[in-house]
Design a protein around this motif. Sequence first.
Motif, PDB file in Angstrom:
ATOM      1  N   ASP A  15       0.824  -1.215   0.000  1.00  0.00           N
ATOM      2  CA  ASP A  15       0.000   0.000   0.000  1.00  0.00           C
ATOM      3  C   ASP A  15       0.856   1.261   0.000  1.00  0.00           C
ATOM      4  N   PHE A  16       2.004   1.187   0.681  1.00  0.00           N
ATOM      5  CA  PHE A  16       2.925   2.328   0.697  1.00  0.00           C
ATOM      6  C   PHE A  16       3.439   2.600  -0.713  1.00  0.00           C
ATOM      7  N   ALA A  17       3.789   1.533  -1.445  1.00  0.00           N
ATOM      8  CA  ALA A  17       4.280   1.687  -2.811  1.00  0.00           C
ATOM      9  C   ALA A  17       3.224   2.344  -3.696  1.00  0.00           C
ATOM     10  N   VAL A  18       1.986   1.858  -3.610  1.00  0.00           N
ATOM     11  CA  VAL A  18       0.889   2.428  -4.407  1.00  0.00           C
ATOM     12  C   VAL A  18       0.658   3.888  -4.017  1.00  0.00           C
ATOM     13  N   PHE A  19       0.710   4.153  -2.703  1.00  0.00           N
ATOM     14  CA  PHE A  19       0.495   5.505  -2.181  1.00  0.00           C
ATOM     15  C   PHE A  19       1.527   6.486  -2.758  1.00  0.00           C
ATOM     16  N   LYS A  20       2.757   5.987  -2.994  1.00  0.00           N
ATOM     17  CA  LYS A  20       3.822   6.846  -3.518  1.00  0.00           C
ATOM     18  C   LYS A  20       3.980   6.725  -5.034  1.00  0.00           C
ATOM     19  N   GLY A  21       3.081   5.966  -5.666  1.00  0.00           N
ATOM     20  CA  GLY A  21       3.100   5.874  -7.118  1.00  0.00           C
ATOM     21  C   GLY A  21       4.047   4.841  -7.688  1.00  0.00           C
ATOM     22  N   PHE A  22       4.343   3.797  -6.920  1.00  0.00           N
ATOM     23  CA  PHE A  22       5.230   2.733  -7.389  1.00  0.00           C
ATOM     24  C   PHE A  22       4.509   1.390  -7.330  1.00  0.00           C
ATOM     25  N   GLU A  23       5.167   0.368  -7.894  1.00  0.00           N
ATOM     26  CA  GLU A  23       4.693  -1.007  -7.748  1.00  0.00           C
ATOM     27  C   GLU A  23       5.505  -1.710  -6.664  1.00  0.00           C
ATOM     28  N   PHE A  24       4.910  -2.722  -6.034  1.00  0.00           N
ATOM     29  CA  PHE A  24       5.589  -3.480  -4.974  1.00  0.00           C
ATOM     30  C   PHE A  24       6.042  -4.832  -5.525  1.00  0.00           C
ATOM     31  N   GLN A  25       7.228  -5.286  -5.092  1.00  0.00           N
ATOM     32  CA  GLN A  25       7.755  -6.581  -5.502  1.00  0.00           C
ATOM     33  C   GLN A  25       8.042  -7.417  -4.251  1.00  0.00           C
ATOM     34  N   ALA A  26       7.477  -8.623  -4.197  1.00  0.00           N
ATOM     35  CA  ALA A  26       7.602  -9.460  -2.997  1.00  0.00           C
ATOM     36  C   ALA A  26       8.973 -10.143  -2.887  1.00  0.00           C
ATOM     37  N   LEU A  27       9.715 -10.261  -3.998  1.00  0.00           N
ATOM     38  CA  LEU A  27      11.043 -10.900  -4.006  1.00  0.00           C
ATOM     39  C   LEU A  27      11.006 -12.292  -3.365  1.00  0.00           C
ATOM     40  N   LYS A  28      10.234 -13.171  -3.964  1.00  0.00           N
ATOM     41  CA  LYS A  28      10.104 -14.518  -3.400  1.00  0.00           C
ATOM     42  C   LYS A  28      11.273 -15.420  -3.785  1.00  0.00           C
ATOM     43  N   GLU A  29      11.803 -15.253  -4.991  1.00  0.00           N
ATOM     44  CA  GLU A  29      12.860 -16.149  -5.472  1.00  0.00           C
ATOM     45  C   GLU A  29      14.202 -15.428  -5.539  1.00  0.00           C
ATOM     46  N   TYR A  30      15.209 -16.084  -4.994  1.00  0.00           N
ATOM     47  CA  TYR A  30      16.580 -15.564  -5.058  1.00  0.00           C
ATOM     48  C   TYR A  30      17.231 -16.076  -6.328  1.00  0.00           C
ATOM     49  N   ASN A  31      17.699 -15.169  -7.183  1.00  0.00           N
ATOM     50  CA  ASN A  31      18.302 -15.577  -8.455  1.00  0.00           C
ATOM     51  C   ASN A  31      19.626 -14.832  -8.651  1.00  0.00           C
ATOM     52  N   PRO A  32      20.764 -15.519  -8.426  1.00  0.00           N
ATOM     53  CA  PRO A  32      22.060 -14.852  -8.539  1.00  0.00           C
ATOM     54  C   PRO A  32      22.373 -14.348  -9.951  1.00  0.00           C
ATOM     55  N   TYR A  33      21.736 -14.947 -10.975  1.00  0.00           N
ATOM     56  CA  TYR A  33      21.990 -14.500 -12.352  1.00  0.00           C
ATOM     57  C   TYR A  33      21.557 -13.039 -12.524  1.00  0.00           C
ATOM     58  N   PHE A  34      20.373 -12.709 -12.046  1.00  0.00           N
ATOM     59  CA  PHE A  34      19.887 -11.331 -12.167  1.00  0.00           C
ATOM     60  C   PHE A  34      20.642 -10.388 -11.236  1.00  0.00           C
ATOM     61  N   LEU A  35      20.988 -10.885 -10.044  1.00  0.00           N
ATOM     62  CA  LEU A  35      21.717 -10.033  -9.106  1.00  0.00           C
ATOM     63  C   LEU A  35      23.072  -9.612  -9.675  1.00  0.00           C
ATOM     64  N   SER A  36      23.669 -10.467 -10.501  1.00  0.00           N
ATOM     65  CA  SER A  36      24.989 -10.170 -11.052  1.00  0.00           C
ATOM     66  C   SER A  36      24.964  -9.015 -12.059  1.00  0.00           C
ATOM     67  N   LYS A  37      23.779  -8.542 -12.421  1.00  0.00           N
ATOM     68  CA  LYS A  37      23.667  -7.430 -13.371  1.00  0.00           C
ATOM     69  C   LYS A  37      24.192  -6.126 -12.776  1.00  0.00           C
ATOM     70  N   LEU A  38      24.225  -6.048 -11.442  1.00  0.00           N
ATOM     71  CA  LEU A  38      24.816  -4.897 -10.760  1.00  0.00           C
ATOM     72  C   LEU A  38      26.009  -5.374  -9.939  1.00  0.00           C
ATOM     73  N   SER A  39      26.985  -4.505  -9.751  1.00  0.00           N
ATOM     74  CA  SER A  39      28.118  -4.868  -8.898  1.00  0.00           C
ATOM     75  C   SER A  39      27.671  -4.855  -7.442  1.00  0.00           C
ATOM     76  N   LEU A  40      28.395  -5.605  -6.609  1.00  0.00           N
ATOM     77  CA  LEU A  40      28.077  -5.628  -5.179  1.00  0.00           C
ATOM     78  C   LEU A  40      28.162  -4.233  -4.580  1.00  0.00           C
TER      79      LEU A  40
END
Length: 547
Positions: free
Chosen positions: A64-89
């Motif tokens: 609801d906070f995300a919607v209130f501020k005009g964003f979408e919310f992501q629950a982040l249920k699955e950990y996927n190192p392939y996508f995480l590697s797109k940014l440096s640590l």
Amino acid sequence: MQNCDELKNKFQALGINIQDKNSLQKLEYVKILPILCELYEQDKLTLDTIYLDLNINKDRFLRDFAVFKGFEFQALKEYNPYFLSKLSLKQMKECQCLVFQEDENFIYLAFAKIPSNELLDKLQASFKHKFIKIFLANPSKIENFIEKYSLECEINDLIAELKIELTHSDKKDKSAVAKLFELICLQAIKLRASDIHFEPSSEEALIRFRIDGLLGVFLRVELEIYHALILYIKLLAHLNIAETRKAQDGSFVMEFEGLEYDFRLSSLPLLYAESLVLRILKRKQKFLSLENLEFEAKSLQLFCQSIQLPFGMILVTGPTGSGKSTTLYAAMSEIQNENKKIISVEDPVEYRLSLVQQILLNPKAGLDFNNALRAILRQDPDVIMIGEMRDEQSLDIAVKSALTGHLVFSTLHTNDAVSAISRMLDMKAKPYLLASALTLIIAQRLVRKLCKHCKEKVSIEFEGVKEEFFEARGCEYCRQSGFVGREVVAEFLFIDTNLAEMIRENKSKNELLAYARKQGFKTMFELGLAKVRLGVTSLQELLRVLR
């Protein structure tokens, strides 16, 4: 309630008293949402306060906070190192964001906080051929994903370094295998693991941690890496590295973050390689006081009186890993002083206690339980602690010690308190001696405690009646297990005059139990059920432990 005067003032303006539980239960969520969003964005209100004090689900509020501020919310249920590697640590940690998905046109980024335009421009520059799409997510979950990815990167780097070392003999200040082992131990300590298991198979090896009594996989490694780890650990423990066909025991000490830890090692030859188990024990352990062991108030009072007696036998029973040693150490810590001589016989010595003379058994040198017990009696002790009564001889010495003016603590492996009497009689203890020696029998188990951040109230039909209990849900705080830590559930069988007479007359277990219940004795299940109703643990967990 978190100290937030601004929240109190804004709620009071709406006629809501946040100190009044009835008022809190009648909160109109839609009415107070703008206030919560404003204070949360300004870091004046935490997610813990929103859940624990206002009883509002964290994910619901964040959505609801995300919607209130005009964003979408992501629950982040699955950990996927392939996508995480797109940014440096470094970028992930500085921006508190991570990549969780991508498609032909977009890179999907989850943020812990609302990002500034300057930060978005900086991140967009990292993805020249795709647009970034912004989502908000739970800050703790983002932090956990980044921490997990950082750990994986560090482990992979060390394994790669170790593979190079295995083919090249260049010497370094600290080898990769030493760094990898220290990293494994540090993670085990951070996760509150009691044991580390190194287990080989035909193709790979598992490294598992036992946390709150349950095993879970921490890492999978190739056999080449596994053999290097096993060799290094055996060297640390001063074991014979050439011997791989016999079981061996050893120990060593390591320091992490300024604290020393004892590691007890057991090796066992298996079909493919040796299996190792490391028990982790913290040196200078601060033992829980008896008051903090969460025993029932009346039982605790009588227990404290029992350990102050000049003689008698106090037994703690239960399976391996049920907290027997913790209870005994807490009892000895309570009574240790300069006016009492306390001697313990242990194999091994798990923790060191001041003012307690602790004997480490050495059967190879002829110092076994029975020899040690006989020698102890010539040392004029007031209190004797016997790690475990293993046979008829040690039981006989313990009983006679209790009858000759010594207070004796010991353990026994039985399922409940009353069964301990039958077990000792089966071990050839004479009923009339046992009746005079016994003071108290405690049977106990450890149940996992529900995570206070995510436990949920549910309606369950139990014994034909619908009741409201709490059950595990899983969140970032408990690493999705639903539980954090453990608590003891213990039944206390106090041996009064009548019960002693029944033991002397060799009455049956059912007769002993029937009399004890008339005197107010409560079973572990009954006491555990009380903790379930209080929300300490779940009904499923209680049934798992006491099934």
